[in-house]
Design a protein around this motif. Structure first.
Motif, PDB file in Angstrom:
ATOM      1  N   ALA A 233     -15.805  -5.139  11.406  1.00  0.00           N
ATOM      2  CA  ALA A 233     -14.273  -5.375  10.663  1.00  0.00           C
ATOM      3  C   ALA A 233     -13.728  -4.031  10.604  1.00  0.00           C
ATOM      4  CB  ALA A 233     -14.501  -6.262   9.267  1.00  0.00           C
ATOM      5  N   ARG A 234     -12.338  -4.119  11.436  1.00  0.00           N
ATOM      6  CA  ARG A 234     -11.698  -2.956  11.070  1.00  0.00           C
ATOM      7  C   ARG A 234     -10.567  -3.009  10.138  1.00  0.00           C
ATOM      8  NH1 ARG A 234     -13.223  -0.359  15.582  1.00  0.00           N
ATOM      9  NH2 ARG A 234     -14.298  -1.734  17.262  1.00  0.00           N
ATOM     10  N   LEU A 235     -10.115  -1.654   9.609  1.00  0.00           N
ATOM     11  CA  LEU A 235      -8.926  -1.711   8.802  1.00  0.00           C
ATOM     12  C   LEU A 235      -7.795  -1.940   9.296  1.00  0.00           C
ATOM     13  CD1 LEU A 235      -7.910  -0.830   6.099  1.00  0.00           C
ATOM     14  CD2 LEU A 235      -7.834   1.686   6.800  1.00  0.00           C
ATOM     15  N   PHE A 236      -7.511  -1.480  10.477  1.00  0.00           N
ATOM     16  CA  PHE A 236      -6.216  -1.739  11.450  1.00  0.00           C
ATOM     17  C   PHE A 236      -6.612  -2.762  12.548  1.00  0.00           C
ATOM     18  CE2 PHE A 236      -5.557   2.491   9.396  1.00  0.00           C
ATOM     19  CZ  PHE A 236      -4.636   2.061   8.597  1.00  0.00           C
ATOM     20  N   THR A 237      -6.299  -3.921  12.449  1.00  0.00           N
ATOM     21  CA  THR A 237      -6.573  -4.955  13.313  1.00  0.00           C
ATOM     22  C   THR A 237      -5.621  -4.940  14.330  1.00  0.00           C
ATOM     23  OG1 THR A 237      -5.436  -6.613  12.063  1.00  0.00           O
ATOM     24  CG2 THR A 237      -7.857  -6.283  11.496  1.00  0.00           C
ATOM     25  N   ASP A 238      -5.795  -5.622  15.469  1.00  0.00           N
ATOM     26  CA  ASP A 238      -5.038  -5.843  16.641  1.00  0.00           C
ATOM     27  C   ASP A 238      -3.680  -6.523  16.101  1.00  0.00           C
ATOM     28  OD1 ASP A 238      -6.757  -4.656  18.313  1.00  0.00           O
ATOM     29  OD2 ASP A 238      -7.620  -6.537  19.016  1.00  0.00           O
ATOM     30  N   ASP A 239      -3.838  -7.185  15.259  1.00  0.00           N
ATOM     31  CA  ASP A 239      -2.389  -7.881  14.801  1.00  0.00           C
ATOM     32  C   ASP A 239      -1.658  -7.264  13.562  1.00  0.00           C
ATOM     33  OD1 ASP A 239      -4.068  -8.676  12.808  1.00  0.00           O
ATOM     34  OD2 ASP A 239      -3.774 -10.787  12.740  1.00  0.00           O
ATOM     35  N   ALA A 240      -2.040  -6.266  13.141  1.00  0.00           N
ATOM     36  CA  ALA A 240      -1.493  -5.381  12.148  1.00  0.00           C
ATOM     37  C   ALA A 240      -0.299  -5.067  12.607  1.00  0.00           C
ATOM     38  CB  ALA A 240      -2.302  -4.207  11.611  1.00  0.00           C
ATOM     39  N   ALA A 241       0.719  -5.131  11.455  1.00  0.00           N
ATOM     40  CA  ALA A 241       2.029  -4.414  11.454  1.00  0.00           C
ATOM     41  C   ALA A 241       2.089  -3.148  12.100  1.00  0.00           C
ATOM     42  CB  ALA A 241       3.014  -4.951  10.525  1.00  0.00           C
ATOM     43  N   THR A 242       3.072  -2.674  12.677  1.00  0.00           N
ATOM     44  CA  THR A 242       3.050  -1.119  13.041  1.00  0.00           C
ATOM     45  C   THR A 242       3.770  -0.296  11.769  1.00  0.00           C
ATOM     46  OG1 THR A 242       3.754  -1.700  15.425  1.00  0.00           O
ATOM     47  CG2 THR A 242       4.412   0.661  14.436  1.00  0.00           C
ATOM     48  N   HIS A 243       2.695   0.699  11.404  1.00  0.00           N
ATOM     49  CA  HIS A 243       3.162   1.725  10.148  1.00  0.00           C
ATOM     50  C   HIS A 243       3.228   3.130  10.521  1.00  0.00           C
ATOM     51  CE1 HIS A 243       2.281  -1.718   7.228  1.00  0.00           C
ATOM     52  NE2 HIS A 243       1.205  -1.845   7.749  1.00  0.00           N
ATOM     53  N   GLU A 244       4.114   3.443  10.031  1.00  0.00           N
ATOM     54  CA  GLU A 244       4.122   5.124  10.158  1.00  0.00           C
ATOM     55  C   GLU A 244       3.679   5.698   8.940  1.00  0.00           C
ATOM     56  OE1 GLU A 244       7.558   7.107  11.913  1.00  0.00           O
ATOM     57  OE2 GLU A 244       8.239   5.304  12.953  1.00  0.00           O
ATOM     58  N   LEU A 245       2.774   6.618   9.229  1.00  0.00           N
ATOM     59  CA  LEU A 245       1.940   7.271   7.960  1.00  0.00           C
ATOM     60  C   LEU A 245       2.233   8.780   8.105  1.00  0.00           C
ATOM     61  CD1 LEU A 245      -1.295   5.454   8.292  1.00  0.00           C
ATOM     62  CD2 LEU A 245       0.623   4.871   6.729  1.00  0.00           C
ATOM     63  N   ARG A 246       2.306   9.267   6.838  1.00  0.00           N
ATOM     64  CA  ARG A 246       2.349  10.679   6.708  1.00  0.00           C
ATOM     65  C   ARG A 246       1.223  11.300   6.167  1.00  0.00           C
ATOM     66  NH1 ARG A 246       3.900  13.469   2.394  1.00  0.00           N
ATOM     67  NH2 ARG A 246       4.861  11.633   1.251  1.00  0.00           N
ATOM     68  N   MET A 247       0.533  12.476   6.931  1.00  0.00           N
ATOM     69  CA  MET A 247      -0.655  12.685   6.311  1.00  0.00           C
ATOM     70  C   MET A 247      -0.215  14.010   5.254  1.00  0.00           C
ATOM     71  SD  MET A 247      -3.515  15.277   8.289  1.00  0.00           S
ATOM     72  CE  MET A 247      -4.368  13.984   9.026  1.00  0.00           C
ATOM     73  N   VAL A 248      -1.068  13.780   4.263  1.00  0.00           N
ATOM     74  CA  VAL A 248      -1.127  14.652   3.071  1.00  0.00           C
ATOM     75  C   VAL A 248      -2.297  15.318   2.891  1.00  0.00           C
ATOM     76  CG1 VAL A 248       0.568  13.348   1.853  1.00  0.00           C
ATOM     77  CG2 VAL A 248      -1.532  12.687   1.465  1.00  0.00           C
TER      78      VAL A 248
ATOM     79  N   VAL B 147       0.987  -1.296  -0.031  1.00  0.00           N
ATOM     80  CA  VAL B 147      -0.129  -0.011  -0.062  1.00  0.00           C
ATOM     81  C   VAL B 147       1.086   1.261  -0.114  1.00  0.00           C
ATOM     82  CG1 VAL B 147      -1.743   1.533   1.176  1.00  0.00           C
ATOM     83  CG2 VAL B 147      -1.864  -1.193   1.232  1.00  0.00           C
ATOM     84  N   ASP B 148       0.491   2.233  -0.727  1.00  0.00           N
ATOM     85  CA  ASP B 148       1.282   3.522  -0.889  1.00  0.00           C
ATOM     86  C   ASP B 148       0.514   4.532  -0.254  1.00  0.00           C
ATOM     87  OD1 ASP B 148       3.564   2.611  -2.879  1.00  0.00           O
ATOM     88  OD2 ASP B 148       1.962   2.123  -4.115  1.00  0.00           O
ATOM     89  N   GLU B 149      -0.801   4.356  -0.198  1.00  0.00           N
ATOM     90  CA  GLU B 149      -1.564   5.596   0.254  1.00  0.00           C
ATOM     91  C   GLU B 149      -2.830   5.126   0.868  1.00  0.00           C
ATOM     92  OE1 GLU B 149      -3.767   9.551  -1.453  1.00  0.00           O
ATOM     93  OE2 GLU B 149      -1.759   9.233  -1.903  1.00  0.00           O
ATOM     94  N   TYR B 150      -3.451   5.682   1.887  1.00  0.00           N
ATOM     95  CA  TYR B 150      -4.685   5.523   2.474  1.00  0.00           C
ATOM     96  C   TYR B 150      -5.625   6.859   2.211  1.00  0.00           C
ATOM     97  CZ  TYR B 150      -2.476   1.385   4.894  1.00  0.00           C
ATOM     98  OH  TYR B 150      -1.866   0.482   5.193  1.00  0.00           O
ATOM     99  N   ARG B 151      -6.735   6.617   1.794  1.00  0.00           N
ATOM    100  CA  ARG B 151      -7.729   7.531   1.539  1.00  0.00           C
ATOM    101  C   ARG B 151      -8.966   7.165   2.399  1.00  0.00           C
ATOM    102  NH1 ARG B 151      -7.100   8.596  -4.840  1.00  0.00           N
ATOM    103  NH2 ARG B 151      -4.828   9.215  -4.819  1.00  0.00           N
TER     104      ARG B 151
ATOM    105  N   LEU C  75      -9.431  11.618   5.195  1.00  0.00           N
ATOM    106  CA  LEU C  75      -8.094  11.577   5.549  1.00  0.00           C
ATOM    107  C   LEU C  75      -7.173  11.108   4.584  1.00  0.00           C
ATOM    108  CD1 LEU C  75      -8.843  11.099   9.396  1.00  0.00           C
ATOM    109  CD2 LEU C  75      -8.363  13.177   8.155  1.00  0.00           C
ATOM    110  N   ARG C  76      -6.112  11.696   4.055  1.00  0.00           N
ATOM    111  CA  ARG C  76      -5.182  11.122   3.357  1.00  0.00           C
ATOM    112  C   ARG C  76      -3.822  10.869   3.846  1.00  0.00           C
ATOM    113  NH1 ARG C  76      -4.219  14.091  -1.650  1.00  0.00           N
ATOM    114  NH2 ARG C  76      -2.666  12.329  -2.322  1.00  0.00           N
ATOM    115  N   TYR C  77      -3.350   9.614   3.944  1.00  0.00           N
ATOM    116  CA  TYR C  77      -2.033   9.257   4.490  1.00  0.00           C
ATOM    117  C   TYR C  77      -1.261   8.232   3.570  1.00  0.00           C
ATOM    118  CZ  TYR C  77      -4.143  10.421   9.062  1.00  0.00           C
ATOM    119  OH  TYR C  77      -4.633  10.941   9.990  1.00  0.00           O
ATOM    120  N   ARG C  78      -0.093   9.009   3.476  1.00  0.00           N
ATOM    121  CA  ARG C  78       1.111   8.057   2.651  1.00  0.00           C
ATOM    122  C   ARG C  78       1.884   7.215   3.679  1.00  0.00           C
ATOM    123  NH1 ARG C  78       0.871   7.958  -2.532  1.00  0.00           N
ATOM    124  NH2 ARG C  78       3.149   7.556  -2.807  1.00  0.00           N
TER     125      ARG C  78
END
Length: 186
Positions: free
Chosen positions: A154-169, A138-142, A181-184
């Protein structure tokens, strides 16, 4: 290299499962939807491919080709755009401009991203999106955030999801209370 964009309608508490009909805020016929519709059209203009999991693909195929008088333009867009469905069981997609991807997820998506073109957007397709996230594709979340709290689903980010640092654009509120909300990914 093309970007893979995950676009989801999401509640304030992170639920992306719309089976309980929480889109009512956006469906309010009294509310001015023009700014939200404009954002959807911008997204469509920036993408020339849509990626679905099998269940979402079949839902979309059963709904959008038959919709008439769609003011959002989604029906026309989906009729023209290249559609890809990830499935190990589907053989004939039965929808114009559709291709079934049945190989290794990471290999198929990397090959698709390497082709010339504009953005590739995926929406819904919870299982597929979780797989794309886990593979780092994934390159971007909108995220179209609805002013609703469900407390379950059902959730987008689940309890077992890997940690991701995102940058708000971008953070863009709409008149009906929805916020984009857009995040790269970094």
């Amino acid at each position: 290299m093309r970007d893979l964009i995950v676009t989801e309608n999401i509640t304030l508490d992170g639920v992306i499962d719309a089976s309980e009909g929480w889109f009512s805020v956006a469906d309010d016929r009294e509310a001015d939807q023009s700014d939200l519709v404009g954002a959807l059209r911008e997204q469509s203009a920036a993408a020339d491919a849509v990626l679905f999991g099998r269940v979402t693909f079949e839902d979309m195929r059963g709904y959008w080709p038959h919709r008439t008088g769609d003011p959002s333009g989604v029906s026309d867009y989906l009729g023209k755009v290249a559609k890809y469905v990830v499935s190990g069981t589907l053989r004939d997609p039965q929808w114009e401009n559709s291709t079934v991807l049945s190989g290794d997820l990471s290999e198929e998506i990397r090959a698709l991203k390497a082709r010339p073109g504009r953005d590739i957007v995926t929406t819904g397709s919870i299982t597929l999106v979780h797989g794309l996230m886990a593979a780092g594709l994934v390159d971007e979340y909108r995220l179209f955030v609805y002013p609703v709290v469900l407390g379950h689903g059902a959730r987008l980010f689940t309890d077992d999801a890997a940690t991701h640092e995102l940058r708000m654009v971008e953070a863009r509120p709409f008149r009906n209370g929805v916020v984009l909300l857009r995040y790269r990914t970094t």
